[in-house]
Design an enzyme around this catalytic site. Structure first.
Site, PDB file in Angstrom:
ATOM      1  N   ASP A   7       0.797  -1.177  -0.056  1.00  0.00           N
ATOM      2  CA  ASP A   7      -0.101  -0.006   0.176  1.00  0.00           C
ATOM      3  C   ASP A   7       0.869   1.271  -0.165  1.00  0.00           C
ATOM      4  OD1 ASP A   7      -2.466   1.821   0.410  1.00  0.00           O
ATOM      5  OD2 ASP A   7      -1.664   1.837   2.526  1.00  0.00           O
ATOM      6  N   LEU A   8       0.515   2.486  -0.503  1.00  0.00           N
ATOM      7  CA  LEU A   8       1.306   3.551  -0.508  1.00  0.00           C
ATOM      8  C   LEU A   8       1.080   4.277   0.869  1.00  0.00           C
ATOM      9  CD1 LEU A   8       3.080   5.593  -2.137  1.00  0.00           C
ATOM     10  CD2 LEU A   8       1.070   6.521  -3.163  1.00  0.00           C
ATOM     11  N   ASP A   9      -0.070   5.076   1.082  1.00  0.00           N
ATOM     12  CA  ASP A   9      -0.401   5.868   1.789  1.00  0.00           C
ATOM     13  C   ASP A   9      -0.441   5.214   3.348  1.00  0.00           C
ATOM     14  OD1 ASP A   9      -1.418   8.658   0.582  1.00  0.00           O
ATOM     15  OD2 ASP A   9      -2.374   6.770  -0.495  1.00  0.00           O
ATOM     16  N   THR A  15       1.177  10.286   4.390  1.00  0.00           N
ATOM     17  CA  THR A  15       0.384  11.507   3.715  1.00  0.00           C
ATOM     18  C   THR A  15      -0.854  11.759   4.290  1.00  0.00           C
ATOM     19  OG1 THR A  15      -0.390   9.632   2.343  1.00  0.00           O
ATOM     20  CG2 THR A  15       1.188  11.067   1.173  1.00  0.00           C
ATOM     21  N   LYS A  43      -8.487   6.659   6.408  1.00  0.00           N
ATOM     22  CA  LYS A  43      -7.373   6.012   5.888  1.00  0.00           C
ATOM     23  C   LYS A  43      -7.670   4.925   5.161  1.00  0.00           C
ATOM     24  CE  LYS A  43      -3.948   7.157   9.369  1.00  0.00           C
ATOM     25  NZ  LYS A  43      -3.092   6.877  10.322  1.00  0.00           N
ATOM     26  N   SER A 112      -2.503   0.495  -4.415  1.00  0.00           N
ATOM     27  CA  SER A 112      -3.159   1.728  -3.432  1.00  0.00           C
ATOM     28  C   SER A 112      -4.325   2.151  -4.216  1.00  0.00           C
ATOM     29  CB  SER A 112      -2.086   2.706  -3.617  1.00  0.00           C
ATOM     30  OG  SER A 112      -2.526   3.933  -3.285  1.00  0.00           O
ATOM     31  N   ALA A 113      -5.186   2.720  -3.297  1.00  0.00           N
ATOM     32  CA  ALA A 113      -6.502   3.390  -3.585  1.00  0.00           C
ATOM     33  C   ALA A 113      -6.312   4.644  -4.277  1.00  0.00           C
ATOM     34  CB  ALA A 113      -7.307   3.702  -2.456  1.00  0.00           C
ATOM     35  N   LYS A 143     -11.220  -0.979  -1.513  1.00  0.00           N
ATOM     36  CA  LYS A 143     -11.105  -1.733  -0.598  1.00  0.00           C
ATOM     37  C   LYS A 143     -12.182  -1.494   0.419  1.00  0.00           C
ATOM     38  CE  LYS A 143      -6.043  -0.740  -0.894  1.00  0.00           C
ATOM     39  NZ  LYS A 143      -4.620  -0.314  -0.275  1.00  0.00           N
ATOM     40  N   GLU A 167      -0.137  -3.304   4.536  1.00  0.00           N
ATOM     41  CA  GLU A 167      -1.016  -2.528   4.819  1.00  0.00           C
ATOM     42  C   GLU A 167      -1.239  -1.660   6.219  1.00  0.00           C
ATOM     43  OE1 GLU A 167      -3.730  -0.752   3.893  1.00  0.00           O
ATOM     44  OE2 GLU A 167      -3.866  -1.423   1.949  1.00  0.00           O
ATOM     45  N   ASP A 168      -1.673  -0.551   6.052  1.00  0.00           N
ATOM     46  CA  ASP A 168      -1.793   0.234   7.459  1.00  0.00           C
ATOM     47  C   ASP A 168      -3.231   0.294   7.747  1.00  0.00           C
ATOM     48  OD1 ASP A 168      -2.046   2.248   5.273  1.00  0.00           O
ATOM     49  OD2 ASP A 168      -2.420   3.617   6.748  1.00  0.00           O
TER      50      ASP A 168
HETATM   51  C1  G6P Z   1      -5.346   6.142   0.287  1.00  0.00           C
HETATM   52  C2  G6P Z   1      -5.439   7.006   1.477  1.00  0.00           C
HETATM   53  C3  G6P Z   1      -6.792   7.802   1.656  1.00  0.00           C
HETATM   54  C4  G6P Z   1      -7.214   8.386   0.280  1.00  0.00           C
HETATM   55  C5  G6P Z   1      -7.072   7.228  -0.948  1.00  0.00           C
HETATM   56  C6  G6P Z   1      -7.377   8.163  -2.230  1.00  0.00           C
HETATM   57  O1  G6P Z   1      -6.034   5.169   0.673  1.00  0.00           O
HETATM   58  O2  G6P Z   1      -5.269   6.228   2.599  1.00  0.00           O
HETATM   59  O3  G6P Z   1      -6.888   8.749   2.625  1.00  0.00           O
HETATM   60  O4  G6P Z   1      -8.591   9.080   0.347  1.00  0.00           O
HETATM   61  O5  G6P Z   1      -5.794   6.870  -1.096  1.00  0.00           O
HETATM   62  O6  G6P Z   1      -6.285   8.765  -2.767  1.00  0.00           O
HETATM   63  P1  G6P Z   1      -6.423  10.027  -3.574  1.00  0.00           P
HETATM   64  O7  G6P Z   1      -5.166  10.308  -3.547  1.00  0.00           O
HETATM   65  O8  G6P Z   1      -6.814   9.354  -4.953  1.00  0.00           O
HETATM   66  O9  G6P Z   1      -7.386  11.002  -3.323  1.00  0.00           O
HETATM   67 MG    MG Z   2      -2.916   3.081   3.392  1.00  0.00          MG
END
Ligand code: G6P
Ligand code: MG
Length: 217
Positions: A7-9, A15, A43, A112-113, A143, A167-168
């Protein structure tokens, strides 16, 4: 052979505070103050679902047009923070961990989302580490649906049960479990107890431990 999906964030970069500042501003436009506790619940949640949650908490209904405008404005604000990001924003231990896996010739994917994932990876200088990127641009279902991780696994030609996901977010761990993958929670066991293993950060994880994990099925 195993495949590794990150996962990224909250796993590679922190972030959440930038998302918080941007969503807080959206909340203010709706006459609502977003708390840090509420931000925790955003999150891993997609952009559309995040705004829907905020509207629910605020008890406000808006037109589709305003919904789209608020999402665009939030993202513009968020991207202003992203533009200021540097490799110093990489979370402890994760870069070395990924480099060790790469040195062993193992495939690495992003799951990542976020629709901003490639830009963020570019800003922190980690874009070229990934063999594949599955993000908010490549999937329809958010997710805890497993879609993003299944797409990532396919891109690195690895069976889901041979994939390890980092994943966090609660919904992210659930998505990894739904995909039949080994789930590693990064954070606290308080909210990630459904993960197969939980670590507070990557400085506590060895590649040997991860490489010796057995598939669940
Ligand atoms: C991650 C973050 C979320 C965020 C989502 C979409 O999952 O944890 O907080 O809303 O990504 O990110 P974006 O950059 O597309 O708005
Ligand atoms: Mg995350």
């Amino acid at each position: 052979m195993k495949g590794f999906i990150f996962d990224l964030d909250g796993v590679i970069v922190d972030t959440a505070r930038y998302h918080y500042l941007a969503w807080k501003k959206t909340g203010e436009e709706l006459g609502f103050e977003l708390s840090i506790e509420q931000n925790e619940k955003l999150k891993g949640v997609s952009r559309v679902d995040s705004l829907n949650k905020i509207l629910g908490w605020a008890g406000v209904e808006i037109s589709e047009e305003k919904f789209n405008r608020l999402m665009d404005e939030k993202n513009e604000d968020y991207l202003n923070y992203v533009e200021q990001m540097t490799p110093a924003d990489i979370l402890p231990g994760v870069k070395d961990f990924i480099l060790e896996l790469k040195a062993k010739g193992l495939p690495i994917a992003l799951g990542s989302a976020s629709k901003n994932a490639p830009r963020i990876l570019e800003k922190i200088g980690m874009l070229e580490y990934f063999d594949a990127i599955a993000d908010g641009n490549s999937v329809k279902k958010a997710k805890p649906d497993p879609e993003v991780f299944l797409v990532a696994a396919k891109s690195i030609v690895t069976a889901p049960e041979a994939c390890v996901v980092f994943e966090d977010a609660e919904a992210g761990v659930e998505a990894a479990n739904n995909a039949g993958m080994i789930s590693i929670g990064i954070g606290s066991p308080d909210n990630l107890s459904h993960a197969d293993h939980v670590f507070s950060d990557f400085t506590l994880i060895t590649t040997d431990f991860i490489l010796n994990l057995q598939p669940k099925h």
